[in-house]
Scaffold this motif. Structure first.
Motif, PDB file in Angstrom:
ATOM      1  N   ASP A 206      31.356   2.551 -18.708  1.00  0.00           N
ATOM      2  CA  ASP A 206      32.729   2.938 -18.251  1.00  0.00           C
ATOM      3  C   ASP A 206      32.841   3.579 -17.014  1.00  0.00           C
ATOM      4  O   ASP A 206      32.614   4.703 -16.825  1.00  0.00           O
ATOM      5  CB  ASP A 206      33.525   3.418 -19.242  1.00  0.00           C
ATOM      6  N   ARG A 208      35.325   3.574 -14.665  1.00  0.00           N
ATOM      7  CA  ARG A 208      36.634   3.294 -14.420  1.00  0.00           C
ATOM      8  C   ARG A 208      37.275   4.680 -13.673  1.00  0.00           C
ATOM      9  O   ARG A 208      38.065   4.452 -12.659  1.00  0.00           O
ATOM     10  CB  ARG A 208      37.798   2.667 -15.383  1.00  0.00           C
ATOM     11  N   SER A 209      37.061   5.871 -14.521  1.00  0.00           N
ATOM     12  CA  SER A 209      37.429   7.040 -14.043  1.00  0.00           C
ATOM     13  C   SER A 209      36.860   7.551 -12.559  1.00  0.00           C
ATOM     14  O   SER A 209      37.453   7.867 -11.685  1.00  0.00           O
ATOM     15  CB  SER A 209      37.468   8.183 -14.881  1.00  0.00           C
ATOM     16  N   LEU A 210      35.531   6.998 -12.264  1.00  0.00           N
ATOM     17  CA  LEU A 210      34.897   7.523 -11.376  1.00  0.00           C
ATOM     18  C   LEU A 210      35.392   6.489 -10.236  1.00  0.00           C
ATOM     19  O   LEU A 210      35.607   6.865  -9.171  1.00  0.00           O
ATOM     20  CB  LEU A 210      33.588   7.163 -11.436  1.00  0.00           C
ATOM     21  N   ALA A 212      38.437   5.329 -10.168  1.00  0.00           N
ATOM     22  CA  ALA A 212      39.743   6.129  -9.694  1.00  0.00           C
ATOM     23  C   ALA A 212      39.652   6.975  -8.670  1.00  0.00           C
ATOM     24  O   ALA A 212      40.532   7.218  -7.873  1.00  0.00           O
ATOM     25  CB  ALA A 212      40.398   6.414 -11.025  1.00  0.00           C
TER      26      ALA A 212
END
Lengths: 367, 288
Positions: A206, A208-210, A212
């Protein structure tokens, strides 16, 4: 007198018969060839299994082509699944149980095998980029130097006017860390800068936050330093985040099973193997040679050449020191990856190539 | 603002995934009072069943998913009948049950690896770029919406089952005191068997949805289980609603954590949260 003559003739005849029989028996005694054992530690299963299988195939093919030499060459293959714990146990097994004379490694295994090769005084050939692995005594490497790969990558970035680079990289595999450090060194005196550097562990799924975090930095290109399957997952998640920035890498794109994710993107990798090697490999195994297989092929040929030159009797293989001396004398060798030279510090270097994914396949570009 | 919205969305998605694992784990823990490590492997069984039917055999998607959920549930129920029930009858302690579940986990994981190899696999034909939707300034994919809807539906479904059905009341009675439940005539072994089926089927569904999002591999169960267990403890172990609360809290903390520090710390953040709760609020947010 007649009797004495008869005795002398009899004794001479007997001696001649015994001598002839002895010479005959000696001439028929087979010469027992000594065996030079080569161990290999590479992933043979799992996501990177194709790398180890390619290396194994290339070693077997090289031995077949070598034919009947002064010594026998035997292989012991160990699967480490790119797991350092398995690499360590495989190295111990090869050295203490199989008593190999040389080890060929890739992935995590090179770093683990370096001190063991010194301790057991064997030859260790690593398919590795780290500059501190070869010592020219026990440890050797065969790969395109990171500085050369990064040099071409940076040159191409400058040519294309790329100034802002976003990086996604794993810190779990030493080779990627070495590549990144050399990339940073290489851009020091250029106008290229890293605007975001997102690091993660191997096995992360995952991102996704990186992503973002990276998105607002608006890089001109994303440099991805990770192997499959994280390479494809991070690329897919970047696209799903609505980012259309192109990707580049060193090595990576040609081993992906999803080339459509990287269609039209350029990258830098070690030079393509020779047509002769590729055709022979394809004919023997029914597929194109994967990454690292030409290196393994060259390593066997370099080792066997040095062993044959260093040995004086087929019944006794030469010592490591003698083989190393012969290895380092090789200054021009026709290998699968071009004309090879073994440097005094133990590096066998191959060239680098600019490539692009076109119609799902890697294509060499002029540079 | 852009990044904040996206992090909230990412936190909800991660939280929903952890909740999927924690829901079944908590349901089984509530009835049996032991940490079922084998729970993680049922997620892999669900994922690989769909991989086999949908991707390798070309079967239709919905029957493949149903088969995945059903097989994970049956595997869970069988694990109870063949391993945990005999141990319960022998009055095996929770430590013995935990060790047995670890053995079962390892064995089943090895079987999956032998059957399908250790390689990472995707459930779709290729790494399809999923259809995405804009929520304020953030982005969410179709499969994430499916995951969130599934978690909400499952939580409501479990709430109704536990509070409105005879079976649910039996489960709650066993959770409170299985001896008393047996005395008042509840067939505890049968009810626990069904609890294993439902809990494992939920884990299987989780494995399938994760497979459609990123992919599957035989070892996927342990990572999921660890996060599911953290979510359970943080929310309140054995508490169904605690699963949702713990899952979401864990998802938010992880995703907001890597906003400011490196992504390599993601797991450390999760376990840091676990340690904080164990030290200062061992009963979790909602208690047992």
């Amino acid at each position: 007198m007649k009797k004495t003559a008869k005795i002398i003739i009899g004794v001479v005849a007997a001696v001649m018969v015994v001598s002839a029989a002895y010479v005959h028996s000696m001439s028929k005694k087979p010469v027992v060839k000594d065996t030079f054992k080569i161990g290999m530690i590479a992933p043979l299963t799992g996501d990177a299994g194709f790398v180890g299988v390619g290396m194994k195939n290339a070693l077997l093919m090289a031995r077949e082509q070598w034919g009947d030499g002064r010594y026998n060459y035997e292989f012991v293959f160990e699967d480490d699944q790119l797991d350092p714990k398995l690499s360590a146990s495989a190295a111990q097994k090869l050295l203490n149980v199989d008593k190999v004379d040389a080890i060929v490694t890739v992935g995590h295994a090179p770093r683990i095998t370096v001190p063991l090769a010194r301790q057991h005084d064997i030859i260790h050939f690593a398919i590795a980029v780290q500059k501190d692995i070869p010592d020219g005594v026990n440890n050797f490497t065969h790969w395109a130097p990171s500085v050369k790969l990064n040099g071409l990558l940076i040159k191409e970035m400058q040519k294309r006017g790329i100034k802002k680079v976003g990086v996604f990289r794993t810190t779990s595999l030493e080779a990627w860390v070495a590549y990144y450090n050399d990339f940073l060194d290489g851009i020091k005196n250029t106008d290229i800068r890293v605007v975001t550097d997102q690091t993660f562990k191997k096995g992360e799924k995952d991102f996704r936050s990186l992503i973002a975090r990276a998105k607002p930095t608006n890089p001109d290109i994303y440099l991805i330093f990770v192997e499959t399957p994280e390479l494809e997952i991070v690329a897919k998640q970047i696209r799903e985040a609505g980012i259309n920035t192109p990707f580049t890498t060193l090595e990576g794109f040609e081993v992906t099973e999803q080339p459509e994710l990287f269609e039209g993107y350029w990258y830098v990798s070690p030079v393509e193997p020779s047509e002769e090697f590729s055709k022979a490999y394809e004919a023997r195994f029914g597929k194109r040679p994967p990454v690292c297989s030409p290196n393994a092929y060259d390593i066997f040929n370099l080792l066997a050449t040095a062993v044959e030159r260093a040995g004086s009797s087929p019944s006794k293989k030469p010592a490591t020191e003698q083989i190393v001396r012969e290895l380092k004398k090789i200054k021009s060798f026709p290998g699968a990856l071009g004309d090879l030279l073994v440097s005094d510090n133990g590096m066998v270097m191959s060239g680098v190539q600019l490539k692009m994914i076109k119609n799902g396949k890697p294509v060499a570009l002029e540079h | 603002m852009d990044i904040l919205t996206q992090l909230v969305i990412n936190g909800i998605i991660a939280g929903a995934i952890y909740t999927l694992i924690a829901l079944g784990f908590n349901l089984i823990y509530g009835a049996t009072k032991f940490f079922n490590i084998a729970h993680g492997v049922f997620a892999a069984i669900g994922g690989y069943t769909v991989f086999f039917f949908f991707k390798l055999s070309g079967a239709a998607l919905v029957p493949s998913i149903l088969a995945g959920v059903l097989l994970a549930g049956i595997a869970g129920m069988l694990s109870d009948k063949l391993v945990f029930l005999p141990l319960r009858r022998k009055r095996g302690s929770s430590v013995i049950m935990l060790v047995a579940s670890l053995g079962l986990f390892t064995a089943l994981q090895a079987v999956i690896a032998i059957m399908f190899s250790n390689r990472f696999q995707t459930l779709t034909d290729i790494f399809n770029i999923q259809k995405t939707y804009q929520i304020f300034s953030g982005v969410i994919t179709r499969i994430h919406i499916v995951i969130i809807i599934t978690v909400v539906s499952l939580t409501i479904g479990l709430f109704l089952m536990l509070n409105r059905t005879k079976f649910g009341k039996a489960v709650k009675a066993i959770s409170d005191d299985d001896e008393v439940a047996r005395i008042i005539g509840i067939d505890t072994d049968r009810v626990i068997g069904y609890v294993f089926f439902i809990g494992s089927a939920i884990a299987g569904l989780g494995g399938i949805l994760i497979g459609f999002d990123t992919g599957i591999m035989p070892t996927m169960g342990m990572g999921l289980l660890l996060k599911g267990v953290i979510a359970s403890i943080v929310g309140g172990v054995g508490n169904i609603y605690g699963s949702v609360c713990g899952g979401l809290l864990l998802g938010f903390v992880e995703n907001f954590g890597v906003w400011k520090i490196s992504g390599e710390w993601k797991d450390a953040i999760a376990f840091g949260l676990l340690i904080i709760f164990l030290l200062f609020r061992p009963q979790g947010v909602l208690g047992k």
